[in-house]
Design an enzyme around this catalytic site. Structure first.
Site, mmCIF file in Angstrom:
data_model
loop_
_atom_site.group_PDB
_atom_site.id
_atom_site.type_symbol
_atom_site.label_atom_id
_atom_site.label_comp_id
_atom_site.label_asym_id
_atom_site.label_seq_id
_atom_site.Cartn_x
_atom_site.Cartn_y
_atom_site.Cartn_z
ATOM 1 N N CYS A 229 -14.257 22.450 -13.932
ATOM 2 C CA CYS A 229 -15.367 23.317 -14.332
ATOM 3 C C CYS A 229 -14.371 24.847 -14.849
ATOM 4 O O CYS A 229 -13.602 25.171 -13.974
ATOM 5 C CB CYS A 229 -16.106 23.839 -13.191
ATOM 6 S SG CYS A 229 -17.346 25.447 -13.341
ATOM 7 N N GLU B 234 -11.379 20.857 -4.140
ATOM 8 C CA GLU B 234 -11.109 22.232 -4.915
ATOM 9 C C GLU B 234 -10.219 23.019 -4.187
ATOM 10 O O GLU B 234 -9.167 23.578 -4.961
ATOM 11 C CB GLU B 234 -12.663 22.866 -5.027
ATOM 12 C CG GLU B 234 -12.122 24.006 -5.585
ATOM 13 C CD GLU B 234 -13.547 25.091 -5.808
ATOM 14 O OE1 GLU B 234 -14.681 24.433 -5.552
ATOM 15 O OE2 GLU B 234 -13.606 26.384 -6.200
ATOM 16 N N HIS C 199 -14.181 19.803 -9.785
ATOM 17 C CA HIS C 199 -13.493 20.641 -8.895
ATOM 18 C C HIS C 199 -11.915 20.904 -9.023
ATOM 19 O O HIS C 199 -11.417 21.546 -8.376
ATOM 20 C CB HIS C 199 -13.483 19.796 -7.358
ATOM 21 C CG HIS C 199 -14.775 19.839 -6.934
ATOM 22 N ND1 HIS C 199 -15.172 18.770 -6.245
ATOM 23 C CD2 HIS C 199 -15.752 20.990 -6.792
ATOM 24 C CE1 HIS C 199 -16.710 19.276 -5.904
ATOM 25 N NE2 HIS C 199 -16.984 20.523 -6.420
ATOM 26 N N HIS D 87 -11.349 19.952 1.304
ATOM 27 C CA HIS D 87 -12.050 19.766 -0.030
ATOM 28 C C HIS D 87 -11.197 19.636 -1.169
ATOM 29 O O HIS D 87 -10.168 20.316 -1.312
ATOM 30 C CB HIS D 87 -12.929 20.932 -0.026
ATOM 31 C CG HIS D 87 -13.915 20.967 -1.177
ATOM 32 N ND1 HIS D 87 -13.835 21.161 -2.488
ATOM 33 C CD2 HIS D 87 -15.285 20.573 -1.053
ATOM 34 C CE1 HIS D 87 -14.777 20.838 -2.931
ATOM 35 N NE2 HIS D 87 -15.771 20.492 -2.284
ATOM 36 N N ASN E 14 -21.684 22.098 -1.337
ATOM 37 C CA ASN E 14 -22.739 23.556 -1.770
ATOM 38 C C ASN E 14 -24.440 22.687 -1.318
ATOM 39 O O ASN E 14 -25.068 23.508 -0.802
ATOM 40 C CB ASN E 14 -22.802 23.769 -3.165
ATOM 41 C CG ASN E 14 -23.355 22.781 -4.239
ATOM 42 O OD1 ASN E 14 -24.542 22.693 -4.291
ATOM 43 N ND2 ASN E 14 -22.678 21.913 -4.595
ATOM 44 N N CYS F 163 -25.628 22.105 -12.030
ATOM 45 C CA CYS F 163 -24.993 23.555 -12.589
ATOM 46 C C CYS F 163 -24.374 23.277 -13.750
ATOM 47 O O CYS F 163 -24.206 21.962 -14.190
ATOM 48 C CB CYS F 163 -24.152 24.151 -11.764
ATOM 49 S SG CYS F 163 -22.779 22.902 -11.396
HETATM 50 S S1 SF4 Z 1 -18.027 26.152 -10.073
HETATM 51 FE FE1 SF4 Z 1 -18.854 24.358 -9.111
HETATM 52 S S2 SF4 Z 1 -20.960 24.826 -8.785
HETATM 53 FE FE2 SF4 Z 1 -20.235 26.567 -9.921
HETATM 54 S S3 SF4 Z 1 -20.732 25.843 -12.071
HETATM 55 FE FE3 SF4 Z 1 -18.769 25.119 -11.739
HETATM 56 S S4 SF4 Z 1 -19.061 23.009 -10.901
HETATM 57 FE FE4 SF4 Z 1 -20.861 24.173 -10.811
#
Ligand code: SF4
Length: 289
Positions: free
Chosen positions: A96, A126, A74, A124, A226, A12
């Site tokens: 991200c 995140e 994360h 996790h 995921n 992603c």
């Molecule tokens: S939130 Fe997670 S799955 Fe979505 S784009 Fe960002 S890293 Fe990728």
């Protein structure tokens, strides 16, 4: 045997960005990542080969001066970020942008007086990071836990303003069920649309794919939430499904089992690089009878 790929699979935007940032830094200066940069063993091994080691939160060296520390995709908590700076690390933030947005939203909701429910896996990274932005939030991992937490809050504060935010990779249905469970006590619950579109796209593509194939192979790391969720979805749709981390895991016996199906679907988690997907597809084709 025919192999059909999901319409959308693999890396992603957030993962690609984090890996590119780490690769750009590697070799130019001493680099570490704070925890695993992403949940994929091959990518982590390739970074290690280029001198990018991983720091363990529980055992941070006293002096990180001269090191660039990359914050994982994360994200991490503000407290850990401050600790790294206190230890003199130079930080490169590869969180991200979607995770970052959720972190800001969690902080702002808590600041505005909301009692926050955080939906996701308790252990996790995140979720640990997100909780750092809303320390008063309650983490709930499923609808039953959410109902229990809502009951307990309603006893303490029946007029509480409530909000729900979730891990970016949580399943759409699971998130909705958690929201419903809380709404049973707090009908005015504010639900943040925190699920990542990339995850949703991969889950929907897999559902479509399952309608066209006899069995499914999911390529990706076992620690990737995921990726594991894709496996759960395929199995919930009653498809024989396997999670395969690398082509090396495809023994002759396993490939023969997979090859026993006429049409095999291939999907991959958001942290699985193209090279791993390609190697797995090639090996399935080679080894199948
Ligand atoms: S939130 Fe997670 S799955 Fe979505 S784009 Fe960002 S890293 Fe990728």
């Amino acid at each position: 045997m025919t192999v059909i790929r999901a319409r959308v699979l693999g890396f992603c935007m957030g993962v690609r960005r984090a890996v590119e940032m780490a690769e750009a830094e590697a070799g130019r200066k001493p680099v570490r990542t704070m925890g695993p940069l992403i949940h994929n063993p091959q990518v982590l091994a390739s970074l290690r080969d280029r001198g990018v080691e991983m720091l363990d939160e529980g055992e941070l060296p006293a002096d990180l001066g001269g090191l660039t520390v990359i914050i994982r995709a994360h994200g991490i908590s503000p407290a850990l970020e401050e600790e790294l700076l206190r230890h003199r690390a130079a930080l490169t933030d590869a969180t991200c942008p979607l995770v970052k947005k959720n972190q800001r939203e969690a902080r702002s909701l808590e600041g505005a007086g909301f009692s926050l429910f955080i939906a996701g896996e308790k252990r996790h990274g995140e979720i640990a990071g997100l909780q750092g932005y809303a320390p008063g939030g309650t983490v709930v991992s499923d609808a039953a836990e959410a109902a229990q937490a809502a009951l307990s809050l309603s006893r303490r504060n029946p007029a509480a303003k409530t909000a729900l935010i979730g891990q970016t990779t949580i399943g759409v249905r699971e998130y909705a069920a958690i929201g419903e469970a809380i709404r049973g006590r707090f009908p005015g619950l504010k639900v943040v649309d925190s699920i990542c579109g990339a995850v949703r796209e991969r889950q929907e593509s897999l559902r479509e794919l399952c309608g066209r194939v006899d069995a499914v192979v999911i390529a990706g790391g076992r620690l990737s939430s995921n990726t594991r969720r894709l496996l759960d979805i395929a199995r919930s749709l009653k498809k024989p499904a396997w999670l395969v981390e690398s082509a090396a895991e495809l023994t002759e016996a396993l490939a023969a089992e997979i090859g026993g199906y006429q049409i095999v679907g291939l999907s991959a988690g958001a942290s699985t690089p193209d090279s791993v997907i390609n190697e797995i597809e090639t090996k399935i084709r080679l080894l199948s009878p």
